[in-house]
Design a protein around this motif. Sequence first.
Motif, PDB file in Angstrom:
ATOM      1  N   SER A   1       6.438 -60.770  76.366  1.00  0.00           N
ATOM      2  CA  SER A   1       6.346 -62.223  76.353  1.00  0.00           C
ATOM      3  C   SER A   1       5.806 -62.804  77.645  1.00  0.00           C
ATOM      4  O   SER A   1       5.131 -63.844  77.627  1.00  0.00           O
ATOM      5  CB  SER A   1       7.726 -62.822  76.077  1.00  0.00           C
ATOM      6  N   TYR A   2       6.102 -62.152  78.766  1.00  0.00           N
ATOM      7  CA  TYR A   2       5.826 -62.775  80.053  1.00  0.00           C
ATOM      8  C   TYR A   2       4.849 -62.023  80.946  1.00  0.00           C
ATOM      9  O   TYR A   2       4.214 -62.625  81.812  1.00  0.00           O
ATOM     10  CB  TYR A   2       7.147 -62.940  80.828  1.00  0.00           C
ATOM     11  N   ARG A   3       4.723 -60.695  80.745  1.00  0.00           N
ATOM     12  CA  ARG A   3       3.935 -59.913  81.701  1.00  0.00           C
ATOM     13  C   ARG A   3       3.061 -58.854  81.049  1.00  0.00           C
ATOM     14  O   ARG A   3       2.606 -57.933  81.710  1.00  0.00           O
ATOM     15  CB  ARG A   3       4.881 -59.237  82.712  1.00  0.00           C
ATOM     16  N   ALA A   4       2.834 -58.980  79.750  1.00  0.00           N
ATOM     17  CA  ALA A   4       2.028 -57.955  79.075  1.00  0.00           C
ATOM     18  C   ALA A   4       1.209 -58.577  77.954  1.00  0.00           C
ATOM     19  O   ALA A   4       0.231 -59.289  78.209  1.00  0.00           O
ATOM     20  CB  ALA A   4       2.922 -56.819  78.574  1.00  0.00           C
ATOM     21  N   CYS A   5       1.615 -58.352  76.704  1.00  0.00           N
ATOM     22  CA  CYS A   5       0.784 -58.716  75.550  1.00  0.00           C
ATOM     23  C   CYS A   5       0.370 -60.180  75.540  1.00  0.00           C
ATOM     24  O   CYS A   5      -0.812 -60.505  75.388  1.00  0.00           O
ATOM     25  CB  CYS A   5       1.524 -58.416  74.244  1.00  0.00           C
ATOM     26  N   VAL A   6       1.337 -61.084  75.679  1.00  0.00           N
ATOM     27  CA  VAL A   6       1.036 -62.509  75.529  1.00  0.00           C
ATOM     28  C   VAL A   6       0.144 -63.019  76.655  1.00  0.00           C
ATOM     29  O   VAL A   6      -0.923 -63.601  76.398  1.00  0.00           O
ATOM     30  CB  VAL A   6       2.334 -63.330  75.406  1.00  0.00           C
TER      31      VAL A   6
ATOM     32  N   THR B   1       0.361 -53.922  89.117  1.00  0.00           N
ATOM     33  CA  THR B   1       0.508 -53.255  87.831  1.00  0.00           C
ATOM     34  C   THR B   1       0.198 -54.325  86.777  1.00  0.00           C
ATOM     35  O   THR B   1      -0.296 -55.405  87.117  1.00  0.00           O
ATOM     36  CB  THR B   1       1.931 -52.698  87.635  1.00  0.00           C
ATOM     37  N   ASN B   2       0.514 -54.060  85.527  1.00  0.00           N
ATOM     38  CA  ASN B   2       0.277 -55.093  84.514  1.00  0.00           C
ATOM     39  C   ASN B   2       1.024 -56.380  84.864  1.00  0.00           C
ATOM     40  O   ASN B   2       0.589 -57.486  84.514  1.00  0.00           O
ATOM     41  CB  ASN B   2       0.725 -54.592  83.142  1.00  0.00           C
ATOM     42  N   ARG B   3       2.146 -56.270  85.569  1.00  0.00           N
ATOM     43  CA  ARG B   3       2.988 -57.431  85.849  1.00  0.00           C
ATOM     44  C   ARG B   3       2.297 -58.420  86.794  1.00  0.00           C
ATOM     45  O   ARG B   3       2.329 -59.627  86.567  1.00  0.00           O
ATOM     46  CB  ARG B   3       4.326 -56.960  86.432  1.00  0.00           C
TER      47      ARG B   3
END
Length: 481
Positions: free
Chosen positions: A49-54, A169-171
């Motif tokens: 929700s916050y640090r990847a897909c969305v 990273t992704n984050r």
Amino acid sequence: MEDAYAVEDTYDVVVVGGGPGGEVVADRAVRAGLSAAVVESGAVGGECSYRACVPSKALLRPGAARAAARSVDGARQAVTGALDPARVLARRDRFTARGDDSGQADWLAGAGIPLVRGHGRLAGERRVEVTGADGAVRTLRARRAVVLSPGTDPALPPVEGLDRIGVWTNRQATTSDAVPERLVVIGGGVVACELATAWRSLGSAVTLLVRGRSLLGDWEPCAGEEVARGLTALGVTLRFEAVATRVTRDAATRAVTVETDDGAALVCDEVLVAVGRRPRTEDLGLHTVGLTAGDWLPVDDTCRVTAVDGDWLYAVGDVNHRAPLTHMAKYQARVCAAAIAERAAGRPADTGAWQAWDARAGHAAVPQAVFTRPEVASVGLTERAARAAGLAIRAVEYRVGDVAGAALYADDHRGRAKLVVDEGRGVVVGCTLTGPLATELIHTATVAVVAEVPLERLRHAVPAFPTVSEVWLRLLETYGL
């Protein structure tokens, strides 16, 4: 002897981890008449929700929309400007609420699911200890089941200095409030390719360091080839068979130097590492039930952890290493909750109608979508995996741009479609698509694979003219139907 635990701390199901899988399994358990609590130390909604897909899709969509407009003569001339990075980042923040999970927490409350804030650890059979932000420890007891859904953390490769310079990273790459002028991405998988696409579209000079000889190594070769072509067309520099050996950051300028095994030294503003994930199980209390800290949690088809006796410990989502995708975590959660409810009622858990993986060939019905330019999507088995599984298969391919609907959709439409057919059963066991709308078209293939629709019947599912979906007709004609 009277139970030492307070009534309010005893639930039928205790879920550790409030990401997509944890939310769904708790909700389904409550719908089945059981009580459930969710334990979460971070934001309810999890990484996705916050640090990847969305946020990553929010970053990718503006560039894709601009490219789509510019792919059609007449519209192309009207789109002359570049993306507005500030507005793109602001739009992303509207989708993620900048990490504010109050909406998700309110949803749990509305569903009748208590949220226990803090770090949850197993403390023996059917018990979870929760350490709050103030250090206070609360123990929850599960009458029926504990479900572990802690998710994963980014993995860092053994590169000297990588753990000291503050890499992305992704984050960081999905939450940054500034566009780096120069970005080096280490990795060649989905996350690396998507985020290289996103930041290049926002103006970064991006270099991708890929250890192997191709992108998306587990996919059909055509997928990696098309993504490589698209990244190159965007202006991303691709360096294959390149391994980072050392990274340093200048204390004064904050610039990063990435040294590689061929003697090169790349100077950039940020380094993004996207080489895989590791299970978030180091501090989960696994030792209290005979498991090893830091391990993945193998499960059966009801998501029950196989290494623990009894029908009380389950694991859903990435941590069970079956299919590390958000939509599959939610699917597993539905399977898991149904199994828990059936067993609570004294009935055997029958998941025959739920299984998205085929015991004969592995995860045979798991769809994947990658929002690069071009998009790529797949479901089921690659040709290589199908042959390795011992299936007698035949593969057919077709150029999507030769379909009338595709040519109308975009000038110079490029795309490839590949079907893998099990000749013995006469059904599709795999499909890979590349090009515009690939991520939307893949669901048709998913239905064909899951339902094991015989080709002789599938040929009568007539695609409308003129749509891109007509590629299905062309693939079946190429097969000989």
